[in-house]
Enzyme design. Structure first.
Site, PDB file in Angstrom:
ATOM      1  CG  HIS A 121      -0.367  -0.181   2.536  1.00 53.17           C
ATOM      2  ND1 HIS A 121      -0.929  -0.948   3.529  1.00 53.17           N
ATOM      3  CD2 HIS A 121       0.753   0.329   3.079  1.00 53.17           C
ATOM      4  CE1 HIS A 121      -0.183  -0.894   4.620  1.00 53.17           C
ATOM      5  NE2 HIS A 121       0.841  -0.117   4.382  1.00 53.17           N
ATOM      6  CG  HIS A 179       1.061   4.149   7.627  1.00 51.49           C
ATOM      7  ND1 HIS A 179      -0.063   3.696   6.962  1.00 51.49           N
ATOM      8  CD2 HIS A 179       2.040   3.265   7.342  1.00 51.49           C
ATOM      9  CE1 HIS A 179       0.248   2.588   6.296  1.00 51.49           C
ATOM     10  NE2 HIS A 179       1.500   2.295   6.504  1.00 51.49           N
ATOM     11  CG  HIS A 224       8.910  -1.096   3.489  1.00 52.60           C
ATOM     12  ND1 HIS A 224       8.094  -2.170   3.750  1.00 52.60           N
ATOM     13  CD2 HIS A 224       8.196   0.005   3.870  1.00 52.60           C
ATOM     14  CE1 HIS A 224       6.942  -1.748   4.257  1.00 52.60           C
ATOM     15  NE2 HIS A 224       6.979  -0.444   4.358  1.00 52.60           N
ATOM     16  CD  GLU A 243       3.555  -1.802   6.496  1.00 55.24           C
ATOM     17  OE1 GLU A 243       3.658  -0.675   6.954  1.00 55.24           O
ATOM     18  OE2 GLU A 243       3.338  -2.027   5.274  1.00 55.24           O
TER      19      GLU A 243
HETATM   20 FE    FE Z   1       2.395   0.560   5.577  1.00 54.13          FE
END
Ligand code: FE
Ligand code: FE
Lengths: 282, 130, 282, 130
Positions: free
Chosen positions: C12, C59, C193, C240
């Site tokens: 996302h 977030h 990431h 995630e």
């Molecule tokens: Fe995220």
């Protein structure tokens, strides 16, 4: 290592905080209520808990309709008594135990409990009234407190089984904390009461008595009581009793009841109070 | 009376604050929550209707607030812990507010409580009351 | 009755929303990214889900440091795209499915999941970017959405096992809902990431590939990966991926992978996307 | 470098945002959150120091915000999802902000990403780097 050796259950009736705050708790009319805590106030001086994990429900104070956590754990350094609509209670700031609280949070989440972490909140009568009942009028609360807020306002509350399991997981987590701390778990709320509808004022003394009779040894059965059964038998707010099961779950299978107190009514509510000790292995 | 449609709808005189009620009463309860703030209480007291217009309430909800009709407020999605913020603002005790939902006067209600409260006998199932 | 017959995983990545919003998604340089969703946009038109349970993490948008729920379920009528600091994304309002959402909430809590109920919130790129990637530019989102927000910002996130179990419980709950609804579960986030520290920019392609290879059949093993292992192997934000396990848990044991897309990099992140279908018993 | 003291403290160049960091950084992160509001961003831009004084930050935290020292901000309890609200306010991309924590320039960092990103090889354990 940190340890749990005693637990306590008590109603958290706002009126009793009010009576203490206006200096009326010595009045004869309230003796039948407060005298039931004479033992407790002596007992807690001997127990000297370092930290109390105080299980309660927020009553539309810190949590509004936006976010309603099933289990919220307070990790802040301190918690202010909330203004519930007539000014905050004139009681000391509640000091947190953030290191232990974060340790518990990590352990509980890894054990599969879906905690909401809380880093800032005010605490309402659900938390401060039990402190007042147990410690009396003090300049400072004599222990640190980890608030554990349970949703009992919006249906459904967590089940009795889930609450018992949370208590067990709490014990696991406490016992892994390296600091030597005497930790108690308090379950608050109840007993039978209903604050709404034509049936308001419901009190079920046999049900309450049976609950307290069963809590030491037959708690597995109590954990099987559904919220609908609590509501039917002991009123819409009677389901607050699941919070006592968190306390019970945090104690060993064998406990000794060292004190009990029951009184009807305090305003709309049946007041219940119980103390369990574990046998300490030397 | 109750407003639910579920496996607890057979409990007399009882509305369970479930998802249906929470949806109905969202703005009503958030209005009540705003009364936790002293300045808001002042504005509300000065002009109740104007204050209520700040919230997207139904007309029935507004009327029920103005009339302090707690039975109606519960049916329209109010939760008692939120609703008592209205009665506190009026200087009423919780017991006084609660008693208005019963068929007793406040004095009779308090008397019943002093005598051990309302018995569950005959109050568990709607069918017991027919 | 409501049913689940397909699920979808996708990163996302906020930049991709931005590119679509400024009208750049047709540019040749982005073709390697967006072409991987050509299949998906056709597929979703045939699937026509009525409701998507969209698993994502907030977030630091709706939840700040005050309250951090592990699992939050959105029961509101609608959710506005959030202003994340440069104005809200110019995409349609997200319409909720409050009846189903409350049904799921009740069922999940009774099944022992400690949900935070959310009745009002804005949704950030974690939720709106997957909608854009899958549906493209539309006047209205062609389905209703139940946001399911998972904490992956504050350590610890829920475990893979817990996420898999939540997926299973979601399926149970969906299948008990009386309305005929085609429900999909989307897991979003990842893949590898890391957005901080000297090690920022970490990408582990073999790890990501292995994860996607295993998700259909060897998901139990994936559920055993700890957050520390995710961080070590695929970066601080790599965890995630537990949100894809909620999607996987909601599907039958046997699924067919009908589409896959992987691209490195999109800004700081490896982009992954996968679609599973169940075989429909006639 | 990392700021943790736990079973993930052997991961090089990585700080996990755990309870310790969350406690250290609570006010810093709440300050960042305030920049989600346009009026607040304006006040912050007009006088950064004065704006920072509204929050009970440590001097080190204030200095690190003024210096946009993200490495230091992470060490002082900042969470990257909160910290990027400062760099967004400055009009920087996330990648540009993130790159300042590495030993690469932003251009070198973007080049590394275009070439497949930073390899995990040699980057899993501190001991690999000694
Ligand atoms: Fe995220
Ligand atoms: Fe209560």
């Amino acid at each position: 290592m940190a340890k749990i050796q005693a637990g306590l259950g008590t109603s958290h009736i706002p009126l009793l905080g009010r009576i203490m705050d206006i200096g009326d708790s010595d009045k004869a009319e309230w003796a039948p209520v407060f005298s039931g805590f004479d033992f407790t106030r002596q007992w807690i001086k001997e127990q000297k808990p370092d930290v109390v994990i105080l299980v309660y429900n927020d009553h539309a104070t810190t949590f509004d309709m936006k976010f309603i956590p099933t289990f919220a754990i307070g990790c802040a350094e301190a918690f202010q008594p909330a203004d519930e609509g007539y000014g905050a209670r004139p009681v000391p700031t509640v000091k947190g135990a953030p290191e232990l609280a974060w340790h518990l949070t990590e352990s509980l989440i890894l054990q599969g409990f879906d905690m909401t972490i809380v880093n800032e909140m005010d605490v309402d009568h659900g938390l401060t009234v039990p402190l007042s009942m147990v410690f009396g009028e003090v300049e400072e609360w004599p222990c640190r407190v980890i608030p554990l807020a349970v949703n009992t306002v919006v249906y459904p509350a967590p089940t009795g089984e889930r609450c018992l399991a949370l208590g067990k997981a709490l014990r696991e987590a406490v016992e892994q904390f390296p600091e030597d701390l005497n930790v108690q778990v308090w379950g608050t709320g109840g007993m039978s009461h209903q604050l709404l509808g034509e049936r308001a004022g419901l009190i079920n003394q046999p049900w309450d008595t049976e609950f307290m009779d069963s809590l030491a040894d037959d708690y597995q059965r109590l954990a099987g009581i559904s919220q609908v059964e609590y509501i039917r038998e002991s009123g819409t707010e009677g389901c607050e009793m699941v919070m006592w099961l968190i306390m019970r779950g945090a104690l060993k299978a064998k406990v000794k009841e060292v004190h009990r107190h029951y009184h009807v009514p305090v305003s709309n509510t049946a007041l219940g109070h119980i103390i369990f000790e574990e046998e300490v292995s030397q | 009376m109750n407003s639910n449609n579920n496996n607890y709808s057979d409990i007399p005189g009882t509305t369970v604050f479930d998802g249906n009620m929470a949806r109905k009463g969202f703005h009503l309860n958030q209005f009540c929550m705003s009364l936790m703030n002293a300045a808001n209480r002042e504005s509300f007291k000065q002009n109740e209707s104007a204050y209520l217009d700040r919230y997207p309430l139904t007309d029935a909800q507004k009327q029920a607030v103005l009339a302090r009709d707690f039975t109606q407020l519960i049916a329209l999605g109010g939760n008692i812990y939120y609703l008592v913020k209205i009665s506190s603002c009026d200087g009423l005790s919780v017991a006084a507010a609660v008693s208005t939902m019963t068929d007793l006067s406040t004095e009779e209600y308090l008397d019943m409580m002093r005598n051990g409260g309302r018995s569950p006998e005959g109050n568990r199932y709607l069918k017991e009351q027919q």
